[in-house]
Design a protein around this motif. Sequence first.
Motif, PDB file in Angstrom:
ATOM      1  N   ASN A   1       0.823  -1.210   0.000  1.00  0.00           N
ATOM      2  CA  ASN A   1       0.000   0.000   0.000  1.00  0.00           C
ATOM      3  C   ASN A   1       0.860   1.265   0.000  1.00  0.00           C
ATOM      4  OD1 ASN A   1       0.720  -0.903   2.634  1.00  0.00           O
ATOM      5  ND2 ASN A   1      -0.623   0.633   3.495  1.00  0.00           N
ATOM      6  N   PRO A   2       0.463   2.265  -0.762  1.00  0.00           N
ATOM      7  CA  PRO A   2       1.244   3.507  -0.838  1.00  0.00           C
ATOM      8  C   PRO A   2       0.913   4.428   0.335  1.00  0.00           C
ATOM      9  CG  PRO A   2      -0.610   3.631  -2.328  1.00  0.00           C
ATOM     10  CD  PRO A   2      -0.685   2.275  -1.686  1.00  0.00           C
ATOM     11  N   ALA A   3       1.206   3.986   1.538  1.00  0.00           N
ATOM     12  CA  ALA A   3       0.857   4.767   2.727  1.00  0.00           C
ATOM     13  C   ALA A   3       1.827   4.437   3.848  1.00  0.00           C
ATOM     14  CB  ALA A   3      -0.581   4.471   3.159  1.00  0.00           C
ATOM     15  N   VAL A   4       1.973   5.384   4.763  1.00  0.00           N
ATOM     16  CA  VAL A   4       2.831   5.228   5.938  1.00  0.00           C
ATOM     17  C   VAL A   4       2.007   5.577   7.173  1.00  0.00           C
ATOM     18  CG1 VAL A   4       4.857   6.134   7.161  1.00  0.00           C
ATOM     19  CG2 VAL A   4       4.960   5.716   4.687  1.00  0.00           C
ATOM     20  N   GLY A   5       2.111   4.751   8.208  1.00  0.00           N
ATOM     21  CA  GLY A   5       1.428   5.031   9.463  1.00  0.00           C
ATOM     22  C   GLY A   5       0.240   4.132   9.689  1.00  0.00           C
ATOM     23  N   GLY A   6      -0.626   4.544  10.614  1.00  0.00           N
ATOM     24  CA  GLY A   6      -1.758   3.739  11.036  1.00  0.00           C
ATOM     25  C   GLY A   6      -1.549   3.275  12.465  1.00  0.00           C
ATOM     26  N   PRO A   7      -2.546   2.617  13.065  1.00  0.00           N
ATOM     27  CA  PRO A   7      -2.444   2.205  14.467  1.00  0.00           C
ATOM     28  C   PRO A   7      -1.218   1.339  14.746  1.00  0.00           C
ATOM     29  CG  PRO A   7      -4.706   1.992  13.702  1.00  0.00           C
ATOM     30  CD  PRO A   7      -3.864   2.308  12.485  1.00  0.00           C
ATOM     31  N   GLY A   8      -0.443   1.741  15.726  1.00  0.00           N
ATOM     32  CA  GLY A   8       0.764   1.024  16.097  1.00  0.00           C
ATOM     33  C   GLY A   8       1.943   1.322  15.205  1.00  0.00           C
ATOM     34  N   LYS A   9       1.693   1.793  13.999  1.00  0.00           N
ATOM     35  CA  LYS A   9       2.753   2.043  13.042  1.00  0.00           C
ATOM     36  C   LYS A   9       3.173   3.511  13.020  1.00  0.00           C
ATOM     37  CE  LYS A   9       1.328  -1.797  10.069  1.00  0.00           C
ATOM     38  NZ  LYS A   9       2.579  -2.455   9.665  1.00  0.00           N
ATOM     39  N   SER A  10       2.203   4.417  13.162  1.00  0.00           N
ATOM     40  CA  SER A  10       2.578   5.833  13.172  1.00  0.00           C
ATOM     41  C   SER A  10       3.479   6.129  14.370  1.00  0.00           C
ATOM     42  CB  SER A  10       1.328   6.717  13.228  1.00  0.00           C
ATOM     43  OG  SER A  10       0.697   6.666  14.483  1.00  0.00           O
ATOM     44  N   GLN A  11       3.231   5.442  15.486  1.00  0.00           N
ATOM     45  CA  GLN A  11       4.078   5.647  16.662  1.00  0.00           C
ATOM     46  C   GLN A  11       5.521   5.270  16.353  1.00  0.00           C
ATOM     47  OE1 GLN A  11       1.077   4.232  16.619  1.00  0.00           O
ATOM     48  NE2 GLN A  11      -0.180   5.166  18.208  1.00  0.00           N
ATOM     49  N   LEU A  12       5.709   4.187  15.583  1.00  0.00           N
ATOM     50  CA  LEU A  12       7.063   3.810  15.169  1.00  0.00           C
ATOM     51  C   LEU A  12       7.710   4.911  14.328  1.00  0.00           C
ATOM     52  CD1 LEU A  12       6.553   0.069  14.107  1.00  0.00           C
ATOM     53  CD2 LEU A  12       7.860   0.876  16.074  1.00  0.00           C
ATOM     54  N   VAL A  13       6.940   5.494  13.417  1.00  0.00           N
ATOM     55  CA  VAL A  13       7.504   6.507  12.517  1.00  0.00           C
ATOM     56  C   VAL A  13       7.831   7.791  13.276  1.00  0.00           C
ATOM     57  CG1 VAL A  13       7.183   7.805  10.383  1.00  0.00           C
ATOM     58  CG2 VAL A  13       6.232   5.503  10.591  1.00  0.00           C
ATOM     59  N   PHE A  14       6.962   8.195  14.207  1.00  0.00           N
ATOM     60  CA  PHE A  14       7.277   9.379  15.022  1.00  0.00           C
ATOM     61  C   PHE A  14       8.548   9.143  15.833  1.00  0.00           C
ATOM     62  CE2 PHE A  14       2.851  10.739  14.280  1.00  0.00           C
ATOM     63  CZ  PHE A  14       3.034  12.104  14.118  1.00  0.00           C
ATOM     64  N   GLU A  15       8.709   7.951  16.396  1.00  0.00           N
ATOM     65  CA  GLU A  15       9.919   7.648  17.157  1.00  0.00           C
ATOM     66  C   GLU A  15      11.133   7.613  16.232  1.00  0.00           C
ATOM     67  OE1 GLU A  15       7.712   4.992  20.639  1.00  0.00           O
ATOM     68  OE2 GLU A  15       9.222   4.059  19.367  1.00  0.00           O
ATOM     69  N   LEU A  16      10.957   7.017  15.082  1.00  0.00           N
ATOM     70  CA  LEU A  16      12.031   6.949  14.095  1.00  0.00           C
ATOM     71  C   LEU A  16      12.505   8.350  13.709  1.00  0.00           C
ATOM     72  CD1 LEU A  16      13.524   4.855  12.233  1.00  0.00           C
ATOM     73  CD2 LEU A  16      11.701   5.235  10.580  1.00  0.00           C
ATOM     74  N   HIS A  17      11.539   9.253  13.479  1.00  0.00           N
ATOM     75  CA  HIS A  17      11.905  10.626  13.117  1.00  0.00           C
ATOM     76  C   HIS A  17      12.648  11.301  14.269  1.00  0.00           C
ATOM     77  CE1 HIS A  17      11.754  14.529  11.241  1.00  0.00           C
ATOM     78  NE2 HIS A  17      11.173  15.033  12.311  1.00  0.00           N
ATOM     79  N   ALA A  18      12.193  11.089  15.498  1.00  0.00           N
ATOM     80  CA  ALA A  18      12.860  11.704  16.648  1.00  0.00           C
ATOM     81  C   ALA A  18      14.288  11.189  16.814  1.00  0.00           C
ATOM     82  CB  ALA A  18      12.052  11.433  17.918  1.00  0.00           C
ATOM     83  N   LEU A  19      14.542   9.972  16.349  1.00  0.00           N
ATOM     84  CA  LEU A  19      15.880   9.385  16.439  1.00  0.00           C
ATOM     85  C   LEU A  19      16.780   9.786  15.274  1.00  0.00           C
ATOM     86  CD1 LEU A  19      14.944   5.778  17.614  1.00  0.00           C
ATOM     87  CD2 LEU A  19      16.206   7.482  18.943  1.00  0.00           C
ATOM     88  N   GLY A  20      16.233  10.537  14.317  1.00  0.00           N
ATOM     89  CA  GLY A  20      17.036  10.973  13.187  1.00  0.00           C
ATOM     90  C   GLY A  20      16.817  10.179  11.921  1.00  0.00           C
ATOM     91  N   GLY A  21      15.747   9.371  11.869  1.00  0.00           N
ATOM     92  CA  GLY A  21      15.480   8.548  10.705  1.00  0.00           C
ATOM     93  C   GLY A  21      14.854   9.327   9.556  1.00  0.00           C
ATOM     94  N   LEU A  22      14.663   8.628   8.430  1.00  0.00           N
ATOM     95  CA  LEU A  22      14.239   9.272   7.188  1.00  0.00           C
ATOM     96  C   LEU A  22      12.757   9.118   6.866  1.00  0.00           C
ATOM     97  CD1 LEU A  22      16.800   8.678   4.279  1.00  0.00           C
ATOM     98  CD2 LEU A  22      15.895  10.830   5.127  1.00  0.00           C
ATOM     99  N   MET A  23      12.131   8.031   7.269  1.00  0.00           N
ATOM    100  CA  MET A  23      10.803   7.702   6.755  1.00  0.00           C
ATOM    101  C   MET A  23       9.796   8.825   6.946  1.00  0.00           C
ATOM    102  SD  MET A  23       8.316   4.417   7.521  1.00  0.00           S
ATOM    103  CE  MET A  23       8.916   3.420   6.155  1.00  0.00           C
ATOM    104  N   GLY A  24       9.768   9.453   8.102  1.00  0.00           N
ATOM    105  CA  GLY A  24       8.814  10.533   8.349  1.00  0.00           C
ATOM    106  C   GLY A  24       8.991  11.683   7.393  1.00  0.00           C
ATOM    107  N   ARG A  25      10.242  12.003   7.070  1.00  0.00           N
ATOM    108  CA  ARG A  25      10.519  13.099   6.143  1.00  0.00           C
ATOM    109  C   ARG A  25      10.032  12.765   4.735  1.00  0.00           C
ATOM    110  NH1 ARG A  25      16.698  15.001   6.889  1.00  0.00           N
ATOM    111  NH2 ARG A  25      16.982  13.511   8.568  1.00  0.00           N
ATOM    112  N   VAL A  26      10.344  11.548   4.276  1.00  0.00           N
ATOM    113  CA  VAL A  26       9.952  11.161   2.919  1.00  0.00           C
ATOM    114  C   VAL A  26       8.429  11.076   2.818  1.00  0.00           C
ATOM    115  CG1 VAL A  26      10.208   9.416   1.117  1.00  0.00           C
ATOM    116  CG2 VAL A  26      12.126   9.920   2.631  1.00  0.00           C
ATOM    117  N   ALA A  27       7.796  10.543   3.862  1.00  0.00           N
ATOM    118  CA  ALA A  27       6.335  10.444   3.864  1.00  0.00           C
ATOM    119  C   ALA A  27       5.694  11.822   3.802  1.00  0.00           C
ATOM    120  CB  ALA A  27       5.863   9.684   5.107  1.00  0.00           C
ATOM    121  N   ASP A  28       6.188  12.764   4.574  1.00  0.00           N
ATOM    122  CA  ASP A  28       5.624  14.111   4.561  1.00  0.00           C
ATOM    123  C   ASP A  28       5.900  14.825   3.236  1.00  0.00           C
ATOM    124  OD1 ASP A  28       4.649  13.757   7.072  1.00  0.00           O
ATOM    125  OD2 ASP A  28       5.908  15.243   8.057  1.00  0.00           O
ATOM    126  N   ASP A  29       7.085  14.623   2.676  1.00  0.00           N
ATOM    127  CA  ASP A  29       7.422  15.244   1.391  1.00  0.00           C
ATOM    128  C   ASP A  29       6.453  14.830   0.287  1.00  0.00           C
ATOM    129  OD1 ASP A  29       9.631  16.413   2.543  1.00  0.00           O
ATOM    130  OD2 ASP A  29      11.096  15.036   1.649  1.00  0.00           O
TER     131      ASP A  29
END
Length: 630
Positions: free
Chosen positions: A73-101
């Motif tokens: 699916n062409p989507a990022v996040g959802g229950p249990g998964k968005s929390q991972l992405v927010f944490e990933l972004h806070a740790l310096g990861g890329l996924m949140g940035r690419v998803a928002d872009d």
Amino acid sequence: MSDVSPGLAAASSPLPSPAGPGRAPTGGAREVWNVLVIGGGHAGIEAVWAAARLGPVALLVSNPATIGRMPCNPAVGGPGKSQLVFELHALGGLMGRVADDTAIHTRVLNASKGPAVQSLRVQNERDVYAERAQDYVLGHAGIDVLRGEAADLEPDGQGWCVVTTDGRRFRARSVVIAAGTFMRGVTWYGRSSRLEGRQGEPPARFLSSPLARHGHRLKRYKTGTPPRVRADSVDFAALLELPADPRPRGFTGSPGPRAASMPTWQTHTTPETHRLIQENLHESPMYAGDIEGLGPRYCPSIEDKIVRFAHHDRHLLFVEPDGIGTSEVYLQGFSSSLPPRLQDELVRTLPGFERAVIQRYAYAVEYDVVDSTELTLNLESRLMPGVFTAGQVNGTSGYEEAAAQGLVAGVAAARRALGLEELHIPRASGYIGVLLDDLVFKGSDEPYRMMTSRVEHRLLVRQDNADERMVGLGNRLGLVDDDEVERVRRKYERVRDVRASLAGRRVDGVTGEALLRRPDVRLDDLVALGFDLSPLNDAEREALEIAVKYEGYIERTRRQLDAEAAAAGTSLEGVDFALVTSLSLEAREKLSRSCPATLAQASRVPGVRHSDLTALLVHLRARQTPQASD
């Protein structure tokens, strides 16, 4: 593209631009990298991005044009998964940035429920997502992209040598295997199969062998994807439209300009859909016994749904655009391995799809995974020191789970290569900690999916406070700079200052803080009463409201967490688990078989839930009461 393509950073742009031809490689490649990552999916991207913060790294892929693809699916996040992405972004990861872009639709799920389960889901422009991910990776001066297929892993004096099928030898102090569904991958379309890692891409034919040779137990898993349908063949007027949230949200705080530009839609199966599937189960490789791999319980195929939930007369399906400029829609919930001719018939039984034309057919993919209990909490192999694994190769499903593992493995591999102190993300710190703990101590017998229900103290580790919880650790890992730490510190300082001002001013004898605790009072009501909230932005206002309204629940949860931490070493000697009737049946069976010595050990037994641990504590206290009175 050459076999070794060093990226070129665009210093004048806040986002790296795509790599150009780069400098001509000298001597074929660097003599030795700190880290070499195998695989360019979501795990591989995060691994190489994190490792590159600490020194020279290489990314080995068969085709650089496939880096960052979204095969499901062409989507990022959802229950249990968005929390991972927010944490990933806070740790310096890329996924949140690419998803928002690349966002074209954002929606907060469970918005009517409490903050512990509210989850952001971002619909992405599929092809642009991959392009943006490639911008970051190929545009990074410290990442060398190697083109080839890994054939073997051999230990050498400085770490490991990755041997490719054409005989080249690449040396690295640490290696991260992020091969996704490619290890001995086989795709299925009905009873016909192809050697593929995913549709149209060759498998990783040889990576399983060195893992097995060094003693790893390999398992066979299966997953699948729905068909893609030509958008111009769908009657969208017959579907239920689901608009994006009017105020777009993002993982980084600033989603792209098109974040509310597209709706999604909903349709459902019909009795005719169910009849066709029931009559043709013999053409499903899963039901015919062709596939030996274990599939995901929480993301079943449409065949599984019809069989396992036969009492349901319909199943909801979500129609998601693959992008603004693409011609396809994604039929979420309609994963299938039935043959293409049947897929054509099945899709046309759905409301709005009577004249649908499938552009890419659904398929199942079967592949090798490692036993994750053979890894450390940093995803390093216990049998091959210096080799790390991340993503679906560890038995997980989902982009977000893969990305989180990629960051953990990548930074751990780099720190190991440099001889730096090993740091871990504990279970209590958030969703990434739970993911790691579950994989390493509980393992999985099916593709593992993160859910809010897996997180015992989810009120403390919400998506909105991921920065407060994780940015300090990101700084210690070398992934987040001091300026970001200071920005987050100032954010929560402003929240505390405004809260103090609410507590210090009264209206009709009641403080602003006491007013905000009332369920029917919102922040806008306080502004109308003259309270000054202007120092806060939207994210800070949300933090303030949660802190005040849920203060009692949060403090109670913290006390419970502290009590459980203190009780973790409690002895279970002499407990007959079969007689503890307050335990679930599964827990009684699993605990009786494994005989854990302490409560901490019991918590890591697969099938034992948080409620079972509470039941054990209650049982132990009840057993001690008569002794205390003697």
